[in-house]
Design an enzyme around this catalytic site. Structure first.
Site, short mmCIF file in Angstrom:
data_model
loop_
_atom_site.label_atom_id
_atom_site.label_comp_id
_atom_site.label_asym_id
_atom_site.label_seq_id
_atom_site.Cartn_x
_atom_site.Cartn_y
_atom_site.Cartn_z
N GLY A 1 0.82 -1.20 0.00
CA GLY A 1 0.00 0.00 0.00
C GLY A 1 0.86 1.25 0.00
O GLY A 1 2.08 1.21 0.08
N MET A 2 0.18 2.38 -0.08
CA MET A 2 0.85 3.68 -0.17
C MET A 2 1.80 3.92 1.00
O MET A 2 2.96 4.29 0.82
CB MET A 2 -0.22 4.78 -0.23
CG MET A 2 0.29 6.17 -0.41
SD MET A 2 -1.06 7.32 -0.77
CE MET A 2 -2.15 7.07 0.65
N LEU A 3 1.33 3.71 2.22
CA LEU A 3 2.16 3.91 3.39
C LEU A 3 3.15 2.77 3.57
O LEU A 3 4.33 3.00 3.89
CB LEU A 3 1.30 4.05 4.65
CG LEU A 3 2.04 4.15 5.98
CD1 LEU A 3 2.98 5.36 6.00
CD2 LEU A 3 1.05 4.22 7.14
N ASP B 1 -2.96 -12.57 4.21
CA ASP B 1 -4.34 -12.16 4.43
C ASP B 1 -4.55 -12.07 5.94
O ASP B 1 -4.64 -13.09 6.62
CB ASP B 1 -5.30 -13.18 3.80
CG ASP B 1 -6.77 -12.86 4.07
OD1 ASP B 1 -7.05 -11.84 4.76
OD2 ASP B 1 -7.64 -13.62 3.62
N ALA C 1 -5.52 -2.52 5.90
CA ALA C 1 -6.79 -1.94 6.38
C ALA C 1 -7.81 -1.86 5.26
O ALA C 1 -7.46 -1.85 4.08
CB ALA C 1 -6.54 -0.54 6.95
N THR D 1 -10.15 0.73 3.70
CA THR D 1 -10.13 2.20 3.73
C THR D 1 -11.17 2.86 2.83
O THR D 1 -11.12 4.07 2.64
CB THR D 1 -8.73 2.70 3.33
OG1 THR D 1 -8.41 2.21 2.02
CG2 THR D 1 -7.67 2.24 4.32
N TYR E 1 -16.55 3.41 8.74
CA TYR E 1 -15.10 3.24 8.64
C TYR E 1 -14.43 3.67 9.93
O TYR E 1 -13.62 2.94 10.51
CB TYR E 1 -14.55 4.04 7.46
CG TYR E 1 -13.06 4.23 7.51
CD1 TYR E 1 -12.19 3.15 7.28
CD2 TYR E 1 -12.49 5.47 7.80
CE1 TYR E 1 -10.82 3.32 7.35
CE2 TYR E 1 -11.12 5.65 7.86
CZ TYR E 1 -10.29 4.57 7.64
OH TYR E 1 -8.94 4.73 7.71
N LYS F 1 -12.29 1.31 12.71
CA LYS F 1 -10.92 1.61 13.13
C LYS F 1 -10.85 1.83 14.64
O LYS F 1 -9.88 1.42 15.29
CB LYS F 1 -10.38 2.82 12.38
CG LYS F 1 -10.15 2.59 10.90
CD LYS F 1 -9.10 1.54 10.61
CE LYS F 1 -7.70 2.00 10.91
NZ LYS F 1 -6.67 1.00 10.52
#
Length: 287
Positions: free
Chosen positions: A10-12, A37, A61, A63, A126, A130
């Site tokens: 992912g991006m982060l 997974d 996550a 998102t 969402y 979280k």
């Protein structure tokens, strides 16, 4: 330290691998969704037992904020139940758990912004999923960091900055909400903050977003300025958009705990945007 990263594609996650990978004393192993997974208890248990890490950074996550209103069960399965399972394993094997959370655990009614000591009150599914993950981590895992961040964008993936640039380059007029205020965060800067925190013995909740605040409209305007794009942009209200999920009006994250502990803060959000464009201009690490 031996560090595992979930959601590493992912991006982060990608930036965490790069930033932590520079530390010669770290052995950093990333797992994408196919490799791990996090909702699979057998796979999760096997990886944790076989790897025997010192730290797990949990980036995986669900998102999709609007879709979560319909897929709340799936959002909970990924954001809370999988986190509960990971927290239990970290407790059993004395592993430090870093859980990436969100400003959406707040309702946005406090216009001065939120510290780590403020009451949470998510207003969408969402945010609730979280927050449930946060509660599991706090209750189960002795050695944990919960890092709340907001308005993420980075060198990979789809995000607000890239969407604005794509529309602007196509000559489309832009309409952006001006009544939601938060703290944009560049993923490279967040990854560097995580690296800093891992060098400490700190635990608990930390607010880790770009310094300062702006509206989405102000954010978009600064993006266009940095890109030298002369595009008409209109300010609209949240009511002008039809979205399934409510968003907090003010979700500014104040890094009170970092200030109290004299820890480095993330750079100002404008510096993050400038750093992002430096990467674009260099033409590297951008898909």
């Amino acid at each position: 330290m031996k560090i595992l990263v979930t959601g590493a594609n992912g991006m982060l996650g990608r930036d965490i691998l790069k930033v932590l990978g520079r530390e010669q004393t770290h052995d950093v192993i990333g797992f994408d969704r196919l490799q791990w997974d996090v909702t699979n208890p057998i796979r999760t248990t096997d990886i944790v037992k076989q790897s025997n890490p010192d730290v797990i950074i949990h980036c995986a996550a669900y998102t999709k904020v609007d879709q979560a209103e319909q897929d709340f069960e799936l959002a909970c399965q990924i954001n809370s139940e999988a986190t509960k399972m990971l927290a239990s394993l970290c407790a059993d094997y004395d592993i430090r758990l870093v859980y990436i959370s969100t400003d959406y655990v707040f309702d946005g009614k406090k216009a001065t912004g939120y510290t780590e000591y403020d009451e949470v009150n998510p207003i969408n599914c969402y945010g609730l999923s979280k927050r449930m993950g946060e509660e599991y981590v706090e209750r189960i895992c002795p050695h944990f960091l919960i890092l709340r961040t907001s308005w993420l964008y980075g060198n990979q993936g789809n995000h607000f900055v890239r969407a604005i640039l794509q529309k602007a380059k196509m000559g489309e007029p832009l309409s952006v909400v001006d009544d939601q205020v938060g703290s944009p965060t560049y993923t490279v800067h967040l990854a560097e903050k995580i690296s800093d925190l891992l060098k400490t013995e700190e635990k608990g909740v930390f607010h880790t977003a770009g310094e300062g605040s702006c509206s989405w409209f102000q954010f978009a305007t600064y993006i266009l300025e940095q890109a030298n794009l002369d595009v008409r942009i209109h300010a609209i209200t949240s009511d002008d958009l039809t979205r399934a999920a409510k968003r907090p009006a003010y979700s500014i994250l104040i890094p009170k705990r970092s200030l109290n502990a004299n820890l480095p803060l993330l750079p100002h959000w404008k510096i993050g945007v400038e750093a992002y464009f430096d990467v674009i201009r260099e033409g590297v690490n951008h898909d």
